[in-house]
Design an enzyme around this catalytic site. Sequence first.
Site, PDB file in Angstrom:
ATOM      1  N   HIS A 138      90.365  48.867  43.667  1.00 12.34           N
ATOM      2  CA  HIS A 138      91.237  47.974  42.899  1.00 12.34           C
ATOM      3  C   HIS A 138      91.259  46.610  43.597  1.00 12.34           C
ATOM      4  CE1 HIS A 138      94.681  48.055  39.811  1.00 12.34           C
ATOM      5  NE2 HIS A 138      94.490  46.783  40.145  1.00 12.34           N
ATOM      6  N   ASN A 323      92.781  49.488  29.959  1.00 17.34           N
ATOM      7  CA  ASN A 323      93.994  48.725  30.272  1.00 17.34           C
ATOM      8  C   ASN A 323      94.161  47.670  29.190  1.00 17.34           C
ATOM      9  OD1 ASN A 323      93.786  50.213  32.621  1.00 17.34           O
ATOM     10  ND2 ASN A 323      93.312  48.470  33.938  1.00 17.34           N
ATOM     11  N   TYR A 325      96.868  44.619  27.580  1.00 17.26           N
ATOM     12  CA  TYR A 325      98.073  43.811  27.668  1.00 17.26           C
ATOM     13  C   TYR A 325      98.234  42.863  26.487  1.00 17.26           C
ATOM     14  CZ  TYR A 325      98.398  45.362  32.515  1.00 17.26           C
ATOM     15  OH  TYR A 325      98.508  46.132  33.640  1.00 17.26           O
TER      16      TYR A 325
END
Length: 491
Positions: A138, A323, A325
């Site tokens: 990450h 992911n 958003y």
Amino acid sequence: MMNYMGYIGVLGVLVQAERRFPDGFKFGAATAAYQVEGAWNSSDKAPSIWDTFTHHQSENIADGSSGDVACDSYNKWREDIELASELGLHFYRFSISWPRLLPNGFSNVISEDGVRYYNDLIDGLLEKGIEPVATLYHWDLPQNLQDLGGWTNPLIVDWFKDYARIVYTLFGDRVKTWITINEAIVVCEVVYTMGSFAPGISSPGLGSYLCGKNILLAHAAAWRLYDEEFRPMYHGKVSLTNQIFWIEPYSEEFIEEAELTMQYAAGFYSHAIYTKEGGWPPTFEKYIAEKSKREGYPRSRLPAFTEEEKEFVKGTYDFYAVNYYTSRRARALKPGEAAGEWPMFGAGEIGVFLDVHPDWPQAASHWFYVNPPGLRKLLVWLKKNYGDIEYMIIENGYSTSERDLNDIKRIQYYEDHLEQVLLAIKDGVNVTRYTAWTLLDNYEWTDGYTSKFGLIDVDFNDPARKRTLRDSARFYAKLIETHSLDDINMV
């Protein structure tokens, strides 16, 4: 004939059923090592690229801060596990710090302290009945490896495989769900195209593409290693995760531009893995080859896959992790026009203008505009392009700038997006997990501590880093308890 009140009663049951999650659907929350651990130089841990970047280029951070202490989760991991348990999380996604576990980046030196820390964290989660979900990378590359070229050096494929072998060997008996690399598009695009993130090197259309190919090969090497040597013993699952903005056209005349952008935004790190033909998305590959020729290059700036490499990368997944958003709109560039305020996703490269719909409200982060239907549309697009496989939402969350415990907007964001997940499931998408970003307020990269995503407030002015549950944490706990968006009573 059913009376009116009876009809209303049945309708209420139907509405509830529509907003109830399938049996076996799992809810979790996520963090990342550099963002929460702190202890940047504790024991024998070596610097990561983010340690170097924040210490020497602090002017690139909104508040000039660093993750040196962050949430101090290195020391407060027990408290974090208690909070995760209080929320009733089914799983907790964390990342392993490569330079904490392998101080020089290579597998010949393994930190006993790093092994102890992650063993404690994993065992502590399991004791509370929380599944550990681990990310290998990450964004905190050992600085020692960056000095050798980092993700633009093809040797990193072997370095990453060696690192993965150590991690699987140490923790694979207890961790059954693995993410190899988090958001490759950020690792390569925000670093090399935009020059914004550590290590802060600008090489658009060159370094970014070298990085992209090497990341795909490194992921494949780590997946195949697990598949051949560790899956027979541990029976786990491995994939990488992609952050994808949903891209929609301004109008019907710009459908082609929106689709080309999606093939960059999603396809760049998916087509090689999830399609039968493998390699780069054909439309994008052709576009860059023709553009490179016009620019006078002897060959495409996009490094080609050999047939052997295509076969090596193809099929290296056990699920699709996404992911989500926010969203953007796409249209063709007008003469003399730049690509808009978000040059990521190849907008400048492929001649597309990106911006946002005026009706999408903005969160605290400068890049973040709220469009819940984009999540459903994205999940349907992924199934259409990559097949009827298992999909996991590995990050989704909302940023604020204030330390407000009554975080109504965050609750609304979660409810609106979870409703879109249910609609995607009704559309036939096999979504099995949802992960809130993030468990705790943390170090939010170049935003420093100015953007707050946490279900749990962290007081970064307090040396003890006091944690306090927000209303969104209580909302999420109720959601997990009831498995429904309709049965939540916050009183």
